[in-house]
Design an enzyme around this catalytic site. Sequence first.
Site, PDB file in Angstrom:
ATOM      1  CD  GLU A  38      -2.922  -1.061   0.062  1.00  0.00           C
ATOM      2  OE1 GLU A  38      -3.251   0.053  -0.399  1.00  0.00           O
ATOM      3  OE2 GLU A  38      -3.349  -2.136  -0.384  1.00  0.00           O
ATOM      4  CD  GLU A  79      -4.710   4.445   3.010  1.00  0.00           C
ATOM      5  OE1 GLU A  79      -4.897   3.576   2.128  1.00  0.00           O
ATOM      6  OE2 GLU A  79      -5.060   5.633   2.883  1.00  0.00           O
ATOM      7  CD  GLU A  86      -8.399   0.562  -1.821  1.00  0.00           C
ATOM      8  OE1 GLU A  86      -7.235   0.139  -1.703  1.00  0.00           O
ATOM      9  OE2 GLU A  86      -8.662   1.740  -2.137  1.00  0.00           O
TER      10      GLU A  86
END
Length: 133
Positions: A38, A79, A86
């Site tokens: 990420e 996050e 996701e």
Amino acid sequence: MIDPEPAVSEFKSKSGLKRIFSAFGYSMAGFKAAWRSEHAFRQELFVVVIATIAALLLPVAAWEKLLLIGVFVLVLIVELINSAIEAVVDRVSLERNPLSKNAKDFGSAAVLLTLMLAAATWLVILWPLFAGT
């Protein structure tokens, strides 16, 4: 009426200290995966490190230092949740779908709101310090 037996993951069977150690290991694996895959997490972690150093050096009260650091830790938390959303969406299907897009966009919007909160928090706390009021 018979209650159906609740579906329980096989990973939920641990208890006591074994569960605590396992949970810590899973958390470390999550941090490693976020670091590796990420880009946004790495960028935000860099900002958190810089912000933490700055907050500790600023001539503000201890609770304000905590708030300045904490709001950026909140950015990392959101996050990580966004990245989890996701990953689940991509695991279900890589096919383009409006619901998948919404899920990912909602997560992204949550990160943006958290970043805006962080910026506002820093502005409110530092304005009097640098504006001379």
